[in-house]
Write a protein that holds these residues in place. Sequence first.
Motif, PDB file in Angstrom:
ATOM      1  N   THR A 125       7.673 -21.643 -53.467  1.00 55.43           N
ATOM      2  CA  THR A 125       7.836 -20.725 -54.890  1.00 55.43           C
ATOM      3  C   THR A 125       9.560 -20.868 -54.645  1.00 55.43           C
ATOM      4  OG1 THR A 125       5.766 -19.702 -54.513  1.00 55.43           O
ATOM      5  CG2 THR A 125       7.721 -18.724 -55.885  1.00 55.43           C
ATOM      6  N   LEU A 137      -5.818 -13.686 -56.839  1.00 57.77           N
ATOM      7  CA  LEU A 137      -5.067 -14.294 -58.031  1.00 57.77           C
ATOM      8  C   LEU A 137      -4.436 -15.328 -57.782  1.00 57.77           C
ATOM      9  CD1 LEU A 137      -2.949 -11.328 -59.754  1.00 57.77           C
ATOM     10  CD2 LEU A 137      -2.232 -13.699 -59.763  1.00 57.77           C
ATOM     11  N   ASP A 138      -4.711 -16.546 -58.634  1.00 55.05           N
ATOM     12  CA  ASP A 138      -4.147 -17.892 -58.210  1.00 55.05           C
ATOM     13  C   ASP A 138      -3.723 -18.626 -59.477  1.00 55.05           C
ATOM     14  OD1 ASP A 138      -4.110 -19.373 -55.262  1.00 55.05           O
ATOM     15  OD2 ASP A 138      -4.211 -20.918 -56.908  1.00 55.05           O
ATOM     16  N   PHE A 176      -0.618 -15.893 -48.204  1.00 55.94           N
ATOM     17  CA  PHE A 176      -0.279 -16.703 -47.176  1.00 55.94           C
ATOM     18  C   PHE A 176       0.072 -17.930 -47.652  1.00 55.94           C
ATOM     19  CE2 PHE A 176      -0.904 -19.729 -43.907  1.00 55.94           C
ATOM     20  CZ  PHE A 176      -0.614 -18.885 -42.516  1.00 55.94           C
ATOM     21  N   ASP A 196      -4.260 -21.758 -59.588  1.00 60.22           N
ATOM     22  CA  ASP A 196      -5.233 -22.956 -59.698  1.00 60.22           C
ATOM     23  C   ASP A 196      -6.524 -22.664 -60.200  1.00 60.22           C
ATOM     24  OD1 ASP A 196      -5.865 -25.729 -59.338  1.00 60.22           O
ATOM     25  OD2 ASP A 196      -6.928 -25.128 -57.204  1.00 60.22           O
ATOM     26  N   PHE A 208       1.611 -26.549 -57.692  1.00 56.08           N
ATOM     27  CA  PHE A 208       0.040 -26.195 -57.719  1.00 56.08           C
ATOM     28  C   PHE A 208      -0.253 -25.852 -59.366  1.00 56.08           C
ATOM     29  CE2 PHE A 208       1.310 -24.716 -53.602  1.00 56.08           C
ATOM     30  CZ  PHE A 208       0.070 -25.072 -52.764  1.00 56.08           C
ATOM     31  N   ASN A 225     -10.268 -18.068 -48.680  1.00 55.00           N
ATOM     32  CA  ASN A 225     -10.717 -18.244 -47.172  1.00 55.00           C
ATOM     33  C   ASN A 225     -10.472 -17.095 -46.340  1.00 55.00           C
ATOM     34  OD1 ASN A 225     -11.467 -20.651 -47.657  1.00 55.00           O
ATOM     35  ND2 ASN A 225      -9.531 -21.894 -46.906  1.00 55.00           N
ATOM     36  N   TYR A 237      -3.989 -17.235 -62.928  1.00 54.79           N
ATOM     37  CA  TYR A 237      -2.711 -16.575 -63.118  1.00 54.79           C
ATOM     38  C   TYR A 237      -1.989 -17.959 -63.660  1.00 54.79           C
ATOM     39  CZ  TYR A 237       1.973 -14.477 -62.486  1.00 54.79           C
ATOM     40  OH  TYR A 237       3.216 -13.859 -62.419  1.00 54.79           O
ATOM     41  N   SER A 279      -7.555 -24.947 -50.298  1.00 53.27           N
ATOM     42  CA  SER A 279      -7.083 -24.690 -49.011  1.00 53.27           C
ATOM     43  C   SER A 279      -8.286 -25.112 -47.940  1.00 53.27           C
ATOM     44  CB  SER A 279      -6.507 -23.107 -48.756  1.00 53.27           C
ATOM     45  OG  SER A 279      -6.405 -22.920 -47.613  1.00 53.27           O
ATOM     46  N   VAL A 314       2.439 -19.014 -49.713  1.00 57.47           N
ATOM     47  CA  VAL A 314       2.567 -19.082 -51.258  1.00 57.47           C
ATOM     48  C   VAL A 314       4.125 -19.093 -51.604  1.00 57.47           C
ATOM     49  CG1 VAL A 314       1.964 -17.823 -53.674  1.00 57.47           C
ATOM     50  CG2 VAL A 314       0.379 -17.516 -51.473  1.00 57.47           C
ATOM     51  N   PHE A 348      -2.686 -12.551 -52.964  1.00 53.78           N
ATOM     52  CA  PHE A 348      -2.050 -13.304 -53.995  1.00 53.78           C
ATOM     53  C   PHE A 348      -1.695 -14.753 -53.712  1.00 53.78           C
ATOM     54  CE2 PHE A 348       2.339 -14.584 -55.721  1.00 53.78           C
ATOM     55  CZ  PHE A 348       1.832 -14.120 -57.327  1.00 53.78           C
ATOM     56  N   GLY A 349      -2.190 -15.833 -54.647  1.00 56.44           N
ATOM     57  CA  GLY A 349      -2.533 -17.155 -54.086  1.00 56.44           C
ATOM     58  C   GLY A 349      -3.363 -17.390 -53.232  1.00 56.44           C
ATOM     59  N   GLY A 350      -4.427 -16.676 -53.078  1.00 56.31           N
ATOM     60  CA  GLY A 350      -5.482 -16.665 -52.207  1.00 56.31           C
ATOM     61  C   GLY A 350      -6.463 -17.987 -52.291  1.00 56.31           C
TER      62      GLY A 350
END
Length: 246
Positions: free
Chosen positions: A112, A54-55, A106, A57, A83, A37, A76, A5, A108, A31-33
Amino acid sequence: MTFTSTRFGQFTYFSTQLGDTNWSGKNILDFGGNVGNILRDPNSTIDPERYWCLDVDQDSIEQGKATFPSSHWLFYNRFSFFFNPTGVRSLPLPPMDETFTYIVAFSVFTNTCETDMLELVDDLRSKLTTGGALAFTFIDPYYMTWGAPLGRNNLQWRLDLETERQHITAAQANDVDERAQDAKWFILVNGGDLYLETEDVRMYAPDEQRTFHVFHTSDYMRSLFPNAIIRPPVNNEMQHCCVIRN
Ligand SMILES: C[S@@+](CC[C@H](N)C(=O)[O-])C[C@H]1O[C@@H](n2cnc3c(N)ncnc32)[C@H](O)[C@@H]1O
């Protein structure tokens, strides 16, 4: 393929949306951080040791861990069209003993499908402390933000970009714009394949899976999450925020 990101300012965005700038002493789940950043935001008051990311990637998780070793980084392996196309569908959240004052996501659920979003929002809510809040972003297609100076709404802004990048033609962009009018939600795959109010997306081979943008109107989000507060974009972002308090 990895995705790092380049977005910054997430702390300013969420602290404004949540009306609280003092996150010190609070457990935070991003979540999806991605690479974390949010921790680089000059306004951030997050204690790195109370930050969990938790991501889906793995490379981002490794990169984040190398940069902020006192934080907590969890890969995860859940399916994500763009992704993590080889991930496991509907994989439950990894076990976490902690509960969190704030869980933020942010950009995410903007990538989805709805079934996954509903499932994940339920699971994430169960990880909140009493009085905690889950805040996640979404894109309202008919709201004007970055395209406003040209009179273009968020969907048209995206279509202009896809046209400029030669992913779609101007004719395709106009067609999508026309067909999307008045839809409550839709998915735009690879810039030009429009799925109106359905997640019945055709099979795409992994190397064909480029982008997966999900748009929701604010009214539709209110109907999905009647207890949520829906806030307009802040901090020069284009994304709305859905805030669910526990
Ligand atoms: C557009 S990026 C935003 C990254 C980060 N939130 C930021 O603002 O810099 C979306 C991130 O969400 C992650 N992601 C997508 N689906 C996910 C899921 N189901 N669970 C966890 N992370 C997910 C992606 O791997 C990616 O890092």
